[in-house]
Structure formats: structure tokens, C-alpha cells
Design a protein around this motif. Sequence first.
Motif, PDB file in Angstrom:
ATOM      1  N   ALA A  79       0.863  -1.186   0.000  1.00  0.00           N
ATOM      2  CA  ALA A  79       0.000   0.000   0.000  1.00  0.00           C
ATOM      3  C   ALA A  79       0.899   1.235   0.000  1.00  0.00           C
ATOM      4  O   ALA A  79       2.093   1.156   0.307  1.00  0.00           O
ATOM      5  CB  ALA A  79      -0.917   0.010   1.213  1.00  0.00           C
ATOM      6  N   SER A  80       0.319   2.381  -0.304  1.00  0.00           N
ATOM      7  CA  SER A  80       1.101   3.613  -0.360  1.00  0.00           C
ATOM      8  C   SER A  80       1.316   4.169   1.050  1.00  0.00           C
ATOM      9  O   SER A  80       0.501   3.940   1.955  1.00  0.00           O
ATOM     10  CB  SER A  80       0.379   4.653  -1.217  1.00  0.00           C
ATOM     11  OG  SER A  80      -0.760   5.143  -0.526  1.00  0.00           O
ATOM     12  N   PRO A  81       2.410   4.912   1.261  1.00  0.00           N
ATOM     13  CA  PRO A  81       2.619   5.558   2.567  1.00  0.00           C
ATOM     14  C   PRO A  81       1.454   6.472   2.961  1.00  0.00           C
ATOM     15  O   PRO A  81       1.080   6.518   4.146  1.00  0.00           O
ATOM     16  CB  PRO A  81       3.904   6.362   2.350  1.00  0.00           C
ATOM     17  CG  PRO A  81       4.626   5.644   1.250  1.00  0.00           C
ATOM     18  CD  PRO A  81       3.533   5.149   0.343  1.00  0.00           C
ATOM     19  N   ASP A  82       0.862   7.158   1.980  1.00  0.00           N
ATOM     20  CA  ASP A  82      -0.258   8.052   2.268  1.00  0.00           C
ATOM     21  C   ASP A  82      -1.460   7.270   2.785  1.00  0.00           C
ATOM     22  O   ASP A  82      -2.104   7.665   3.767  1.00  0.00           O
ATOM     23  CB  ASP A  82      -0.625   8.828   1.006  1.00  0.00           C
ATOM     24  CG  ASP A  82      -1.840   9.714   1.220  1.00  0.00           C
ATOM     25  OD1 ASP A  82      -1.756  10.640   2.038  1.00  0.00           O
ATOM     26  OD2 ASP A  82      -2.881   9.457   0.568  1.00  0.00           O
ATOM     27  N   TYR A  83      -1.776   6.156   2.129  1.00  0.00           N
ATOM     28  CA  TYR A  83      -2.913   5.339   2.582  1.00  0.00           C
ATOM     29  C   TYR A  83      -2.663   4.812   3.987  1.00  0.00           C
ATOM     30  O   TYR A  83      -3.558   4.850   4.852  1.00  0.00           O
ATOM     31  CB  TYR A  83      -3.136   4.172   1.621  1.00  0.00           C
ATOM     32  CG  TYR A  83      -4.196   3.202   2.111  1.00  0.00           C
ATOM     33  CD1 TYR A  83      -5.543   3.418   1.863  1.00  0.00           C
ATOM     34  CD2 TYR A  83      -3.840   2.094   2.875  1.00  0.00           C
ATOM     35  CE1 TYR A  83      -6.517   2.551   2.352  1.00  0.00           C
ATOM     36  CE2 TYR A  83      -4.794   1.216   3.362  1.00  0.00           C
ATOM     37  CZ  TYR A  83      -6.132   1.455   3.101  1.00  0.00           C
ATOM     38  OH  TYR A  83      -7.091   0.606   3.599  1.00  0.00           O
ATOM     39  N   LEU A  84      -1.454   4.330   4.254  1.00  0.00           N
ATOM     40  CA  LEU A  84      -1.138   3.759   5.566  1.00  0.00           C
ATOM     41  C   LEU A  84      -1.158   4.829   6.649  1.00  0.00           C
ATOM     42  O   LEU A  84      -1.535   4.551   7.804  1.00  0.00           O
ATOM     43  CB  LEU A  84       0.224   3.066   5.516  1.00  0.00           C
ATOM     44  CG  LEU A  84       0.295   1.841   4.587  1.00  0.00           C
ATOM     45  CD1 LEU A  84       1.723   1.335   4.485  1.00  0.00           C
ATOM     46  CD2 LEU A  84      -0.630   0.730   5.064  1.00  0.00           C
ATOM     47  N   ALA A  85      -0.776   6.057   6.289  1.00  0.00           N
ATOM     48  CA  ALA A  85      -0.838   7.147   7.268  1.00  0.00           C
ATOM     49  C   ALA A  85      -2.278   7.455   7.647  1.00  0.00           C
ATOM     50  O   ALA A  85      -2.576   7.811   8.798  1.00  0.00           O
ATOM     51  CB  ALA A  85      -0.154   8.395   6.694  1.00  0.00           C
ATOM     52  N   ARG A  86      -3.188   7.287   6.701  1.00  0.00           N
ATOM     53  CA  ARG A  86      -4.610   7.582   6.960  1.00  0.00           C
ATOM     54  C   ARG A  86      -5.338   6.433   7.633  1.00  0.00           C
ATOM     55  O   ARG A  86      -6.257   6.647   8.424  1.00  0.00           O
ATOM     56  CB  ARG A  86      -5.312   7.929   5.642  1.00  0.00           C
ATOM     57  CG  ARG A  86      -4.937   9.303   5.104  1.00  0.00           C
ATOM     58  CD  ARG A  86      -5.732   9.673   3.867  1.00  0.00           C
ATOM     59  NE  ARG A  86      -5.241   8.979   2.669  1.00  0.00           N
ATOM     60  CZ  ARG A  86      -5.904   8.086   1.981  1.00  0.00           C
ATOM     61  NH1 ARG A  86      -7.139   7.738   2.370  1.00  0.00           N
ATOM     62  NH2 ARG A  86      -5.383   7.527   0.912  1.00  0.00           N
ATOM     63  N   HIS A  87      -4.953   5.188   7.315  1.00  0.00           N
ATOM     64  CA  HIS A  87      -5.723   4.030   7.780  1.00  0.00           C
ATOM     65  C   HIS A  87      -4.964   3.133   8.752  1.00  0.00           C
ATOM     66  O   HIS A  87      -5.560   2.215   9.321  1.00  0.00           O
ATOM     67  CB  HIS A  87      -6.163   3.195   6.577  1.00  0.00           C
ATOM     68  CG  HIS A  87      -7.110   3.910   5.667  1.00  0.00           C
ATOM     69  ND1 HIS A  87      -8.473   3.905   5.849  1.00  0.00           N
ATOM     70  CD2 HIS A  87      -6.889   4.667   4.563  1.00  0.00           C
ATOM     71  CE1 HIS A  87      -9.057   4.615   4.900  1.00  0.00           C
ATOM     72  NE2 HIS A  87      -8.108   5.097   4.105  1.00  0.00           N
ATOM     73  N   GLY A  88      -3.687   3.380   8.928  1.00  0.00           N
ATOM     74  CA  GLY A  88      -2.906   2.548   9.826  1.00  0.00           C
ATOM     75  C   GLY A  88      -2.258   1.376   9.100  1.00  0.00           C
ATOM     76  O   GLY A  88      -2.723   0.944   8.047  1.00  0.00           O
TER      77      GLY A  88
END
Length: 301
Positions: free
Chosen positions: A168-177
Motif C-alpha cells: 500500500a502507499s505511505p499516504d494510505y497507511l498514514a490515513r488508515h494505519g
Amino acid sequence: MVTRSEGMALLVAAVDQGSLSGASRVSGISLASVSRRISALEERLGTRLLVRSTRILRLTEAGQRYYTEAKRLLAEMDELESSMQIEAAEPSGRLRVTAPTLYGRVHLQPLLAQFLVLHPNVTLDLHLIDRPVNLLEEGIDLAVLVGEQPSSSLVARRLGSIRWVLSASPDYLARHGVPASLQDLLQHDGLVYSHLATEEMWTLMEKGKPTTVRMRTRMRSNTVDGVVAAAAAGAGIVYAPAWAIAEHVAAGRLLPLLPETETPPRPVFALMTHQRLMAGKVRSLVEYLAKNLTEKSLNEL
């Protein structure tokens, strides 16, 4: 001394031509020699095969059985000799090849271009499609398949294997964990690559056993590049071949997840029919792909 194959061939020629003189004509052997050699064949077998006179030529019951089997054996011998001659000769003619779309673009097209340079008498029709194909109905010489070998009458040659990875992208992981377990995946958005319109599940490993995870699917596609691009854009988690995400991982656009849940690499096969395998151009291509499709290039991140 008359060999078995010579006597066999003369009897088949006599029946096919309708006379001993016809067999003499097509074989280039005198009529007397044809008659003598068929008689020698009958003597060796201990049975009459032909009833012959100046007017008629017909098979006995034993002769009919012998003729049928002899014709089959002679055809197989001709096919074997032809295949050996073709193998020794320079591959030539048209090759129809099919493969999954992105895999074909990234890995096959460069190799096929080199193959054409090496074999200037070969022409190529390449069809990149993400669906199963019927080799016989669609006239395909060789199909590349990623996944388990189908149970069928096709000939399969293993070319290698492909590692599949969650990312997954760093941005997605920052938003969803960042998911720490398979159970955590249930709370995430999945980007699913599948040929099946209804598939919304991934099979991953948990404590050494295959486990099915049903995703909350945000996107489904029958081509892998679509869901990989969506993952790089931050739309969710994708489960895709390592080679399909390698460039994004190297650029920092995607991060691999849960490596302990990876299943064993999926095999890659070259599929062909028995008839196509006999062609030297097909065998040459299979050997070339087996030599040049390295698993390292497919599986490294």
C-alpha cells in the motif's frame, strides 16, 4: 532381406493405390519386387494379408487389421522423422503466442523481440489478454499461464515462479494505519486483481496454513496494472506480483506489508498442444523462454 518397415510400407501403398502396380509406381520398385516383398511379409507373419490377381486386390480379415495398424505406425514414424529434421533446421514460420497483459508487456515482449532477431525466418502474432484461452479453437501455438497448471490434455513446461506481495502507499497507511495481522486487513480497503467478476477474497498464510481473507473491496480489475496504479495513488491495499509493484516500491510509492503472510510463489507455465509441440519453432521458443525468464527478475523488490 526385406525389413519390417519396407514390407509394411509396400502393403499400405498397394492397398492405397488399389494394385501392386500402383505400389510399384509410387515406390520406384519393380512390380516383381513388390509382389516378392509382400509375399515375404506374409510368410514372416504366417498369414495371408492380400487376395490378389490381375483384376482384384482386397484385404483378408487379418490383412485389414494389419493395414490399419501399419498405416498408423508409418504415420507416427514419418511424424517423428519430420520433427527431428525440423529440430535440426532453423525455426521458421508464424508463431501465435498469448500471455497476461502486463506480464507480457514487461517480461515477454523484450524477450520475443530478441527471439525474432535470433531467428529471422520467424514471424510473431502476440496477443496480450487477461482471460483463459482455448489453444485449439483460437489457433494458439503457445500460451503463458501464471498460476496452477490446468488439468487438461495440454503439454506444460514450467518457466519459473512469481512471488505475490501485499502493499500500500505511505499516504494510505498514514490515513488508515499499518495492518499487523490478517485480521487487521478486514478493516482495510482492498484492490483486487482477478479474472473472476465475483472474487473478493485473498488467500494468504497464517501460522503456516493457507487462510482466506474476505476484503472490503474498493476496486476489482481483470488487469493487474489498474489495481497497482490505484494502490500507488493511495486507494487501498493491493495483492499483486512482486514484479508488478517493484518499480513503485523502489520509488517509495508503495510499501510491502505482512511478508510473513506470503504464499509460496505461483508457477509460470508455457502451455501448448501435443501437435504444436512437434513444431521446431515452438520448441525453440519454449527453450528460449525457459532459459531467459529468470525468477530473480520476477521476484525481487
